[in-house]
Design an enzyme around this catalytic site. Structure first.
Site, PDB file in Angstrom:
ATOM      1  N   GLY A 179       0.821  -1.202   0.000  1.00 55.51           N
ATOM      2  CA  GLY A 179       0.000   0.000   0.000  1.00 55.51           C
ATOM      3  C   GLY A 179       0.859   1.257   0.000  1.00 55.51           C
ATOM      4  N   SER A 181       0.910   3.863  -3.285  1.00 55.91           N
ATOM      5  CA  SER A 181       0.262   4.940  -4.044  1.00 55.91           C
ATOM      6  C   SER A 181      -1.108   5.308  -3.490  1.00 55.91           C
ATOM      7  CB  SER A 181       0.092   4.517  -5.504  1.00 55.91           C
ATOM      8  OG  SER A 181       1.340   4.357  -6.111  1.00 55.91           O
ATOM      9  N   SER A 213      -1.705  -3.685  -6.597  1.00 56.18           N
ATOM     10  CA  SER A 213      -1.696  -4.956  -7.328  1.00 56.18           C
ATOM     11  C   SER A 213      -2.017  -6.092  -6.376  1.00 56.18           C
ATOM     12  CB  SER A 213      -0.324  -5.194  -7.968  1.00 56.18           C
ATOM     13  OG  SER A 213      -0.087  -4.224  -8.942  1.00 56.18           O
ATOM     14  N   GLU A 296      12.714  -4.578  -4.354  1.00 56.94           N
ATOM     15  CA  GLU A 296      11.657  -4.592  -5.353  1.00 56.94           C
ATOM     16  C   GLU A 296      12.187  -4.319  -6.752  1.00 56.94           C
ATOM     17  OE1 GLU A 296       8.345  -2.101  -4.280  1.00 56.94           O
ATOM     18  OE2 GLU A 296       7.585  -2.071  -6.326  1.00 56.94           O
ATOM     19  N   GLU A 414      10.921   7.811 -15.365  1.00 56.23           N
ATOM     20  CA  GLU A 414      11.465   9.142 -15.080  1.00 56.23           C
ATOM     21  C   GLU A 414      11.985   9.236 -13.644  1.00 56.23           C
ATOM     22  OE1 GLU A 414       8.624   8.469 -16.698  1.00 56.23           O
ATOM     23  OE2 GLU A 414       9.317   9.101 -18.676  1.00 56.23           O
TER      24      GLU A 414
END
Lengths: 427, 239
Positions: A179, A181, A213, A296, A414
């Site tokens: 958890g 975003s 996800s 990750e 980016e």
């Protein structure tokens, strides 16, 4: 002789060059050169190489019999052949497959035996996961739990959390989601607003996460939330383990452009958590969560998501393909091989207890660009009209649609390049 | 890096500093021609990893000198020639990257250093990643040569991969280096062309992209889909 005698070895070079000038034999020069190694090794310890290096190579050297370990996981995969060949396979969940992996001892490999793990070396785990990904195995159900939640719980979690979750993760029965975003906090993660309020009964969570996800398949979420009222940016954040069946949680699916259900919105309406649900130190959530990102971002899943398409291309091309296809296969092989070397080196650096933030970012950026371009490169050369329906065409189409997500998930291209730029001293 | 190799590199850097103005003589005299010769034969007993490290420095400090040709000696086969160019390119690319970073951190426009602009940061991140890929590929090709006891045919898979990947990187890296340098980087006076000009030459030397893609593509096609992964892992796993 204008020679700068700045370092111990330079004195030896000076002797060596002087020998040359007075006409000594080349053989003697060689001997002097050799002697320098033996003479100065201890004095030179810790002396950094003067020239900058864009990437430090770490030897990938797992303990134990690697060939035997590969044979073991390949034998397991052969038994489950019908489930393999899935494109973008690490977001595709199959609890039955995850439980079978757990039963065979391939989950929680780096966790200690007390919590159900197998006390293996991180690079042994790397060998297993790259085999799973290369085969296109449906590893999505347990992927996040095994990769990052379990190591984080082991390091920072309370005893209750370890007992409750780690054995189930190792069995392939407990799945987790991340958890991070929120609607107002995408790339700018420090803008999270979901809050944790400390009360007499425990913690109360309120707010919303998005793009989560696997939330709908998960038993628990590891969330980054604001635990200190009035705090700003990356201060005052803490990590919590939130059981997905707790009262006050609503999960709403978000269907992606391919028609698949991978991510979700998750709402928290005054969800009550016990004290032990907080992970690590109160207020230190930012540091913990960003350290987790190295796990990750550095793995082989950042360049192997489209690998099943590459193998389908090679299958379809046969042993003696036409020159253009042969050239493409050659280019893809070179890129795949190089990425694997970079990924292995980064994993080795991580396993050595160092922080490969820049290297991990390089692997992720380059890997994402490779796996993202692959379906389009195949499309440009192989005649695949939308009516064609063999393996190659089906995988190509699926990956053309999935590929935009590759350079968004886990940190956008980016943001990742910004991290590399900071490593270069540009920000 | 082992202490021995660190020392070797330190020595090479000192010798190359002199060679930059004096040419090959100091390098020959320092015995670099003996680097790969067995100790028993009066040589240095270095391995291909040592050769890679020295050639990387040569690519940065004396890119115009035939240091690789001296180290290998005799007639240079195409795979070994390709390996030499990969190693030189690894060093030259890191050196061009360092020049570029230094330049954008110094040169000011719109009241701040160029390096503070995100557009500039993003392309330099690409440059650094390409340079990293070449360095890693070159080191892995050297490891493959050591594993094969110097038999370039036995290390052809890795050498082909490394040269092809390097060729691709040279295209991207040289254009970014020049773009961030602006007009000054396009002058004879400024040293950037001494690296980028040679990098572009090296892309053609000992096999261009198409040549190596054909070799490697042919090898992979013969391995087949499952065979490729088995080969890639087998060739790098500890023996």
């Amino acid at each position: 002789m204008p020679f700068p005698l700045r370092k111990p070895s330079h004195i030896l070079v000076y002797i060596l060059l002087t020998c040359r000038e007075i006409g000594c034999l080349r053989r003697f020069a060689t001997w002097t050169f050799k002697a320098m190694w033996h003479l100065s090794a201890s004095r030179l310890a810790g002396m950094a190489m003067a020239m900058q290096q864009s990437f430090t190579v770490y030897p990938f050297d797992p303990p134990g019999d690697v060939a035997a370990l590969r044979a073991e996981i390949r034998a397991f995969l052969a038994q489950h052949e019908a489930k393999l060949g899935v494109p973008n396979c690490w977001v595709v969940g199959d609890p039955e497959f995850s439980r079978a992996l757990g039963a065979a001892g391939f989950l929680g490999m780096i966790l200690p035996q007390e919590v159900g793990g197998h006390a293996r070396h991180p690079l042994e785990r790397y060998v297993v996961i790259e085999e799973l990904l290369a085969a296109g195995a449906p590893v999505g159900a347990h992927w996040i739990a095994d990769r990052q939640t379990a190591p984080l719980i082991l390091r920072y979690g309370s005893d209750e959390a370890k007992e409750r979750y780690l054995p189930g993760i190792c069995r392939g029965e407990i799945y987790t989601c991340i958890g991070l975003s929120e609607p107002g906090a995408g790339s700018d993660l420090a803008a999270v607003r979901t809050s944790a309020r400390h009360t007499a009964e425990g913690w109360r969570i309120s707010g919303q996460k998005i793009w989560t996800s696997g939330a709908h398949m998960s038993h628990v979420m590891l969330a980054l939330v604001r635990s200190e009222e009035g705090s700003e940016r990356n201060a005052g954040l803490s990590q919590f383990l939130i059981p997905m069946d707790a009262p006050g949680i609503t999960i709403r699916p978000i269907i992606d452009m391919g028609g698949d259900h991978h991510f979700n919105e998750v709402f928290f309406d005054d969800v009550l958590l016990p004290e032990w649900a907080m992970v690590g130190t109160r207020g230190q959530g930012w540091a913990q969560a960003t350290a987790e990102l190295a796990l990750e971002r550095s793995g082989p899943e950042r360049y192997l998501s489209s690998h099943v398409l590459m193998t389908a291309l090679i299958d379809a091309a046969g042993p003696d393909p036409e020159p253009q296809i042969r050239g493409l296969i050659g280019e893809l092989t070179a890129e795949l091989w190089t990425l694997r070397q970079m990924s292995m080196s980064t994993a080795a650096k991580l396993a050595a207890g160092e922080d490969p933030m820049v290297e991990a970012s390089m692997v992720k950026d380059l890997g994402n660009s490779f796996e993202q371009a692959l379906p389009q490169r195949v499309q440009a050369l192989v005649d695949c009209p939308s009516t064609r329906d063999d393996d190659l065409a089906r995988l190509m189409r699926a990956l053309l649609i999935a590929a935009p997500s590759f350079s968004l998930r886990g940190g956008t291209r980016e943001i990742i390049r910004g991290i590399i730029a900071r490593g270069l001293g540009l920000r | 890096m082992s202490e021995q190799r660190t020392l070797l590199c330190d020595t090479a850097e000192a010798v190359f500093a002199e060679a930059a103005t004096e040419g090959m003589a100091p390098i020959e005299a320092a015995g670099f021609g003996q680097l790969l010769v067995h100790e028993g034969d009066g040589g240095f007993g270095g391995d291909w990893g040592d050769a890679f490290a020295v050639l990387r420095l040569a690519g940065a400090k004396v890119p115009h000198l035939p240091v690789g040709e001296l180290i290998v000696g005799g007639e240079i086969s195409r795979p070994i020639g390709a390996f030499i160019r990969v190693a030189q390119a690894a060093g030259a690319m890191d050196a061009a990257l360092a020049m570029s970073i230094d330049y954008v951190n110094t040169r000011q426009q719109f009241g701040k250093p160029l390096g503070k602009f995100q557009a500039v940061q993003q392309v330099l991140a690409i440059f650094a990643t390409e340079a990293a890929a070449v360095n890693v590929a070159g080191a892995a090709a050297a490891a493959a040569l050591d594993r094969a006891g110097g038999d370039a045919d036995a290390a052809l898979f890795e050498i082909a991969s490394a040269k092809l990947r390097t060729n691709k990187a040279i295209g991207q890296a040289t254009s970014i280096a020049h773009q961030v340098h602006g007009a000054i980087g396009f002058t004879r006076e400024y040293d950037l062309h001494k690296l980028t000009g040679l990098l572009l030459d090296w892309r053609s030397d000992h096999g261009n992209d198409a040549w190596w893609a054909d070799v490697l593509g042919g090898m992979t096609a013969k391995l087949g889909a499952a065979g490729l992964w088995h080969e890639v892992t087998r060739r790098a796993d500890p023996l």
